[in-house]
Design an enzyme around this catalytic site. Structure first.
Site, short mmCIF file in Angstrom:
data_model
loop_
_atom_site.label_atom_id
_atom_site.label_comp_id
_atom_site.label_asym_id
_atom_site.label_seq_id
_atom_site.Cartn_x
_atom_site.Cartn_y
_atom_site.Cartn_z
N ARG A 1 -33.67 -5.97 24.73
CA ARG A 1 -33.32 -6.53 26.05
C ARG A 1 -33.15 -8.03 25.85
NH1 ARG A 1 -35.90 -5.40 31.92
NH2 ARG A 1 -34.46 -3.66 31.63
N HIS B 1 -26.16 -2.75 31.43
CA HIS B 1 -27.45 -2.05 31.39
C HIS B 1 -27.15 -0.55 31.25
CE1 HIS B 1 -31.58 -1.27 31.77
NE2 HIS B 1 -31.81 -1.58 33.03
N ASP C 1 -28.94 -3.62 44.04
CA ASP C 1 -29.76 -4.22 42.98
C ASP C 1 -30.21 -5.59 43.50
OD1 ASP C 1 -30.96 -4.88 40.56
OD2 ASP C 1 -29.09 -5.23 39.48
N ARG D 1 -35.21 7.56 33.77
CA ARG D 1 -35.03 6.68 32.60
C ARG D 1 -35.62 7.35 31.37
NH1 ARG D 1 -34.35 1.21 33.25
NH2 ARG D 1 -34.13 1.26 30.98
N GLN E 1 -29.76 2.36 32.02
CA GLN E 1 -30.00 2.59 33.46
C GLN E 1 -28.96 3.55 34.01
OE1 GLN E 1 -32.51 1.20 35.57
NE2 GLN E 1 -31.70 2.86 36.81
N CYS F 1 -32.03 0.39 40.93
CA CYS F 1 -32.57 0.47 39.56
C CYS F 1 -34.01 -0.03 39.49
CB CYS F 1 -31.68 -0.33 38.62
SG CYS F 1 -31.48 -2.04 39.14
#
Ligand code: CP
Ligand code: NVA
Length: 321
Positions: free
Chosen positions: A103, A130, A228, A297, A133, A269
């Site tokens: 990340r 991402h 988000d 996830r 996700q 998310c």
């Protein structure tokens, strides 16, 4: 079907590759015994330059459930990219571990990591995208609505955003139509090249991609409303008040939900801030499936790890829906 070596962005993955992860994720969720000991003796390195709850926990717990091990490595304790080049970090790490998940802020750095690594590399979020996700999100939409093709997903708020970018790519490849609702301006709209590519993939999957400034138009005909944070990890705190002003019209409220299709579901998310990108009533209400989404996830990433490490168990026929 050739298996991809890494997951850096979903743009590099064919619809068939994405579909196979979704299928396996759903199989693992209904038959967790399929994954037992599949990664015994395998180690995942997790490199973090930004905070995380879900990504760290789902990868770590996922490796444990498959009989493997995960190492958490914070870049706060490292010389990544300064005293040691990203390439040397990749080469050295590849001698110890079987897979690397990172990340990072700069997307270019994960590309460099993957180019130099001799083991699979997974993008666990960059400023640009991402993909993990969105694999989980596609699993979640299919699980909740029984299909992907023909679904319309509306994303509201910050569209110059990693999650929006990966949604554009993943949805357009898998036949999910996507409507964006965002303020005008390059800081709030998706990157033009990602939008243009999504429009092309959408033609192939017989879906479409639309962009609106009016949130009411964006949610029209939607089966899924997705938002988000307005303050992604890389955004400086001093921009908060200005961004609240700009994004306020895109807050997901019960009224906005009622303008979508009957039975529309709410997704995020996470992490989420009640009173900002959505009201508490929406995220804590009956249409919200955000914790199923979070759980997925783990299933999506376990399926991803098994694919990348060439350990796909015999797959029973998955029943769709
Ligand atoms: N959705 C997600 O990636 O959450 P974290 O930032 O907690 O990992
Ligand atoms: N856009 C958000 C996603 C968090 C999972 C961020 O980058 O902070």
């Amino acid at each position: 079907m050739t298996r991809p070596r890494h997951l850096i962005t979903l743009a590099d993955w064919s619809p068939e590759n994405i579909e196979s992860v979704i299928r396996l994720a759903r199989n693992l969720k209904t038959q967790p015994s399929l994954q037992e000991n599949q990664l015994a003796g395998k180690t995942l390195l997790q490199i973090f330059e930004k905070p995380s709850l879900r990504t760290r926990l789902s990868f770590e717990a996922g490796m444990t459930r498959m009989g493997g091990h995960a190492i958490f490595y914070s870049l706060r304790d490292s010389v990544f990219g300064s005293k040691e080049s990203i390439e040397d970090t990749a080469r050295a790490s590849s001698r110890f571990v079987d897979c690397i998940m990172a990340r990072l802020f700069e997307h270019e750095n994960i590309v460099r990591l993957a180019q130099a690594a001799t083991v699979p590399v997974i993008n666990g979020l960059t400023d640009h995208s991402h993909p993990c996700q969105i694999l989980a999100d596609l699993v979640t939409v299919e699980e909740a609505l029984g299909r992907l093709r023909g679904v319309r997903l509306a994303f509201l708020g910050d569209c110059h955003n990693n999650v929006t970018h990966s949604l554009l790519t993943g949805c357009s490849k898998m036949g999910v139509s996507i409507s964006l609702g965002c303020p005008s301006g390059s800081d709030y709209e998706p990157q033009p090249e990602i939008l243009a590519a999504a429009k092309k993939w959408a033609l192939e999957s017989e879906s479409d991609v639309r962009v609106f400034q009016d949130p009411l138009q964006a949610v029209e005909g939607a089966d899924v409303i997705y938002t988000d944070t307005w303050m992604s990890y890389q955004i400086p705190e001093n921009q908060k008040n200005r961004r609240i002003e700009i994004f306020r019209p895109y807050q997901v409220t019960s009224d906005l939900m009622s303008r979508a299709n009957p039975g529309a579901i709410f997704m995020h998310c996470l992490p989420a801030q009640r009173g900002y990108e959505q009201t508490a009533e929406v995220i804590d209400g009956p249409a919200s499936i955000v914790f199923d989404q979070a759980e997925n996830r783990l299933w999506a990433q376990n399926a991803l790890l098994l694919n990348l490490l060439d350990r796909t168990p015999e797959e029973p026929i998955a029943s769709k829906g």
